[in-house]
Design an enzyme around this catalytic site. Structure first.
Site, PDB file in Angstrom:
ATOM      1  N   SER A 215       0.794  -1.227   0.000  1.00 13.47           N
ATOM      2  CA  SER A 215       0.000   0.000   0.000  1.00 13.47           C
ATOM      3  C   SER A 215       0.825   1.276   0.000  1.00 13.47           C
ATOM      4  O   SER A 215       0.336   2.320  -0.393  1.00 13.47           O
ATOM      5  CB  SER A 215      -0.950  -0.004   1.193  1.00 13.47           C
ATOM      6  OG  SER A 215      -0.217  -0.119   2.397  1.00 13.47           O
TER       7      SER A 215
ATOM      8  N   HIS B 131      -5.793  -2.872  -2.274  1.00 14.42           N
ATOM      9  CA  HIS B 131      -5.539  -1.917  -3.362  1.00 14.42           C
ATOM     10  C   HIS B 131      -5.644  -2.562  -4.734  1.00 14.42           C
ATOM     11  O   HIS B 131      -5.398  -1.907  -5.745  1.00 14.42           O
ATOM     12  CB  HIS B 131      -4.160  -1.281  -3.195  1.00 14.42           C
ATOM     13  CG  HIS B 131      -4.098  -0.391  -2.005  1.00 14.42           C
ATOM     14  ND1 HIS B 131      -4.566   0.899  -2.016  1.00 14.42           N
ATOM     15  CD2 HIS B 131      -3.676  -0.626  -0.741  1.00 14.42           C
ATOM     16  CE1 HIS B 131      -4.405   1.434  -0.820  1.00 14.42           C
ATOM     17  NE2 HIS B 131      -3.881   0.527  -0.021  1.00 14.42           N
TER      18      HIS B 131
ATOM     19  N   LYS C 108     -11.809   1.225  -1.148  1.00 16.58           N
ATOM     20  CA  LYS C 108     -10.833   1.841  -2.041  1.00 16.58           C
ATOM     21  C   LYS C 108     -11.450   1.979  -3.437  1.00 16.58           C
ATOM     22  O   LYS C 108     -12.227   2.886  -3.662  1.00 16.58           O
ATOM     23  CB  LYS C 108      -9.543   1.026  -2.021  1.00 16.58           C
ATOM     24  CG  LYS C 108      -9.061   0.828  -0.568  1.00 16.58           C
ATOM     25  CD  LYS C 108      -7.719   1.378  -0.239  1.00 16.58           C
ATOM     26  CE  LYS C 108      -7.548   1.688   1.226  1.00 16.58           C
ATOM     27  NZ  LYS C 108      -6.825   0.709   2.009  1.00 16.58           N
TER      28      LYS C 108
END
Ligand code: PLP
Length: 396
Positions: free
Chosen positions: A183, A211, A242
């Site tokens: 990340s 992610h 996200k």
């Protein structure tokens, strides 16, 4: 105002953080659509958001949420197993399972709660967990909470992992835990090699696709899909907060895995279920990412453009990253804060990341790109960064 007298060490710690340049202060932002954010009445290009596919402000997602609010209310009122699981939770579970091609799925209040809860349920004191040095805090916390023995390795060199796997006691389970896309570095984990090692050494593999969900793979399922190893990973944890632009963590998997998680994961059992409106919004967001793969293509094209152009700025060290996260390592925390402040002055919001989030000496700008950023914004950003680095002299 009266408040109880604080123990002295709290002020001492604050002082230490301030003098080390590591004190974190808070501001209020107003997120707006299309990769922008308003700070102190000024609209900035937001290069610090994880809304990779620009869905947090999508009108269809917003109206999915608002349309169920009158009927469902705001909060879920109870944990899922008691009485908090609505038809929208059930719908989202089904939709996630069908998106991931699995039998079932389970939701968690956040990705953080999913990671902490799943790992601490899966591992215990007899086990050994092999944890990448760059793993996200929530994975590390889950590992610690489990009480398992912890071995830290680096994904760049798997020899140490191999040795440790060979050495580990055969009485307990062996579990490899990793982010799929790191990340703070934007580097993909070597999932194929990790699957090989896990199979050779009879270890389980737990990956966090926070992610990568919506970002990688032909249908956006994540890095495991992109690398063709979905069926070789024991548990894949995802987040809706996200690329999906909403909120919540999830695991999709076999009925037995999901039944077991429902019964054993404390961050699910002892926490209020997600708001139903958020589940409705997530259903819509999933529908959109399946129907509009161009968002993913645009995102990667934007990221590649910025990554290429950054290399033309002298003195910049961009680590080998891929996808929407691009770190620019400046090493010094004060310099990092200074450059971020100057970029903000120039109209760009960029994350300034310092220890303990990243290792000592690797403070960095963490640039994150969305599919909504425009080329001319990115070009202006590159110029502003170049000017700011030149002004501060440091990295030339
Ligand atoms: C953001 C993040 C999480 C936490 O997800 P939330 O839904 O924000 O709680 C977990 N793992 C990684 C790698 C992340 O970057």
């Amino acid at each position: 105002m009266s408040s109880p007298e604080l123990p002295e060490w709290i002020d001492d710690e604050l002082q230490k953080m301030r003098s080390a340049g590591l004190f974190r202060s808070r501001r209020t932002f107003k997120p707006v659509a299309d990769g922008r954010s308003v700070l102190e009445d000024r609209e900035l290009v937001n290069l610090s958001s994880n809304d990779y596919l620009n869905l947090a402000h999508d009108e269809r997602v917003i109206s999915a949420a608002t349309s169920v609010l009158p009927e469902m209310g705001v909060g879920a009122q109870a944990s899922a197993l008691v009485s908090g699981r609505t038809k929208w939770h059930a719908r989202l579970e089904r939709r996630l399972a069908s998106f991931e091609g699995t039998e079932d799925a389970i939701l968690f209040p956040s990705g953080y709660a999913a990671n902490v809860g799943v790992i601490s349920a899966f591992a215990n004191e007899q086990d050994t967990i092999f944890c990448d040095r760059l793993n996200h805090a929530s994975l590390i916390d889950g590992c610690r909470l489990s009480g398992a023995k912890l071995r830290v390795y680096r994904h760049e060199n798997l020899d140490k992992l191999k040795r440790e796997l060979t050495k580990a006691s055969s009485t307990g389970k062996k579990i490899i835990v990793t982010d799929s896309l790191f990340s703070m570095d934007g580097i993909p984990a070597p999932l194929v090699s990790l699957c090989d090692l896990a199979e050779t050494h009879n270890a389980s593999l737990i990956i966090d696709e926070a992610h990568a969900t919506g970002v990688y793979g032909a249908s956006g399922k994540g890095l495991a899909e992109a690398l063709g190893v979905e069926d070789r990973v024991t548990i894949r944890i995802g987040t809706l907060s996200k690329a999906l632009g909403t909120m919540g963590g999830f695991v999709a998997g076999s009925s037995s895995l999901i039944d077991w998680l429902w019964n054993c994961v404390r961050t699910q059992i002892y926490s209020t279920a997600l708001p139903p409106a958020i589940c409705a919004a997530s259903c819509k967001a999933l529908e959109i990412i399946q129907a509009e793969p161009d968002r993913r293509r645009l995102l990667h094209a934007n990221a590649e453009f910025l990554r290429m152009e950054l290399q033309n700025i002298p003195g910049i060290s961009v680590v080998e990253s891929s996808g929407p996260i691009i770190p620019v390592i400046l090493k010094d925390p004060d310099l990092t804060m200074q450059i971020a402040a100057e970029l903000q002055q120039a109209g760009f919001l960029v994350g300034a990341i310092r220890p303990p989030t990243v290792p000592e000496g690797t403070s960095r700008l963490r640039i994150s790109i969305t599919c909504a950023h425009q080329r001319d914004d990115l070009e202006r950003f590159l110029k502003a960064l170049d000017r700011s680095l030149a002004r501060n002299g440091e990295s030339r």
